[in-house]
Motif scaffolding. Structure first.
Motif, PDB file in Angstrom:
ATOM      1  N   SER A 187      -5.315  -4.204   1.700  1.00  0.00           N
ATOM      2  CA  SER A 187      -4.066  -4.563   2.922  1.00  0.00           C
ATOM      3  C   SER A 187      -5.016  -4.792   4.281  1.00  0.00           C
ATOM      4  O   SER A 187      -4.197  -5.746   5.086  1.00  0.00           O
ATOM      5  CB  SER A 187      -3.271  -3.141   3.062  1.00  0.00           C
TER       6      SER A 187
ATOM      7  N   TYR B 292       0.741  -1.252  -0.036  1.00  0.00           N
ATOM      8  CA  TYR B 292      -0.175  -0.008   0.033  1.00  0.00           C
ATOM      9  C   TYR B 292       0.937   1.255   0.036  1.00  0.00           C
ATOM     10  O   TYR B 292       0.563   2.157  -0.922  1.00  0.00           O
ATOM     11  CB  TYR B 292      -0.921  -0.005   1.142  1.00  0.00           C
TER      12      TYR B 292
ATOM     13  N   SER C  44      -4.447  -1.559  -2.542  1.00  0.00           N
ATOM     14  CA  SER C  44      -5.204  -0.471  -1.989  1.00  0.00           C
ATOM     15  C   SER C  44      -5.175  -0.653  -0.434  1.00  0.00           C
ATOM     16  O   SER C  44      -4.944  -1.732  -0.056  1.00  0.00           O
ATOM     17  CB  SER C  44      -6.789  -0.793  -2.400  1.00  0.00           C
TER      18      SER C  44
END
Length: 311
Positions: A258, A248, A254
């Motif tokens: 995560s 991330y 995104s």
């Protein structure tokens, strides 16, 4: 006489920390962390490190003793824990170990002999050169042939552990799995092992809620800070709670993904912890629920009082 040691074990988020404080207050104890990642400074939120307020004035050991770029092995853990057990006992206090790092706790409490596993610089350098020339996969595949059980525990990207397992085999003629099986599980301590367990769905709900709280309390900022300080390739950053957010930060994944991976990995880890403790150590298990946790804690305190009185 053997020193008395109380250990509280079980999966993540089951309620070990709160119980450890209750036991320490009731039985004149001081607490030694049994979490292999809480030794690292700066890894606070992701390791669910206890806060000063939660400690309630109870001394804690094995927390914040290493920088994130320092190695920390099971042998190191054993050395520190046994030293702290001696220190706490010298205060006429009862050492209370609390955590979920099963192999590390077992190594410390059952006095694993690591003397045969000292580093051999010649072998290590040769294996490192092989990795630099050909990559880690040929070494990892060799380990899978020699010691499939150990290989299954290691991610190929963990170069240090792959090389270490091969080094042990070359030095001793035993695989790491065989070496561990030869260990005599006799403790130098008067051990009282308490295990907490919970219905899986309830535990998974607690894990999910804990992670939501970690995010709200700044876990992503913590990982970002460690990343910017240059700790990205350190073994400590491969821990659950940290590795999920590196993609991330690199803008490769995104935030939602995560968080989803962290919840999944934490649930899987809890399952592995529970299975490990059930199979490896002789533990008194107590099943708790969020509604009965105080009642169960009182039962454990009463049981401990009886056990300690008879020893």
């Amino acid at each position: 006489m053997k020193k008395t040691v109380i250990a509280i074990v079980g999966p993540t988020a089951v309620g070990k920390t709160k119980l450890s404080i209750e036991i320490a207050k009731r039985f004149n104890g001081e607490i030694i962390s049994g979490d292999s990642m809480q030794v690292y400074r700066g890894l606070d939120i992701g390791t669910a490190k206890i806060s000063e307020d939660e400690m309630q004035g109870t001394p804690h050991y094995m927390i914040d003793i290493k920088d994130p770029d320092e190695d920390f092995s099971a042998a190191d853990f054993q050395y520190y824990v046994q030293s702290y057990i001696d220190e706490v006992s010298s205060h006429n206090k009862v050492p209370v170990i609390v955590g979920g790092s099963g192999l590390y706790i077992q190594a410390a409490l059952y006095n694993y002999n690591f003397s045969k596993q000292r580093r051999n610089d010649v072998i290590t350098k040769r294996l490192e050169n092989e990795m630099e020339n050909d990559g880690v996969m040929p070494l990892y595949n060799r380990l899978k042939e020699i010691d499939p059980k150990e290989a299954a525990k290691i991610h190929p990207n963990n170069h240090r552990r792959v090389i270490r397992a091969l080094e042990i085999y070359e030095m001793t003629g035993l695989t790491k799995t065989e070496y561990q099986q030869e260990q005599k599980l006799e403790s130098p301590y008067n051990l009282i092992l308490i295990g907490l367990e919970m219905d899986r769905k309830m535990l998974y709900d607690r894990i999910n809620h804990r992670i939501d709280a970690m995010i709200a309390n700044g876990l992503v900022d913590e990982v970002n800070r460690l990343y910017n300080q240059g700790f990205i390739d350190c073994p400590s950053m491969k821990a659950i709670g940290y590795k999920e957010f590196v993609p991330y930060i690199k803008e490769e994944q995104s935030l939602e993904r995560s968080i989803e991976l962290l919840k999944r990995n934490s649930r899987r880890y809890a399952k592995r912890q529970y299975t490990w403790f059930k199979n490896k150590m002789d533990i008194r298990w107590y099943r708790i629920t969020p509604d009965t946790i105080d009642e169960r804690y009182q039962m454990i305190l009463n049981d401990l009082a009886g056990i300690l009185k008879n020893r």
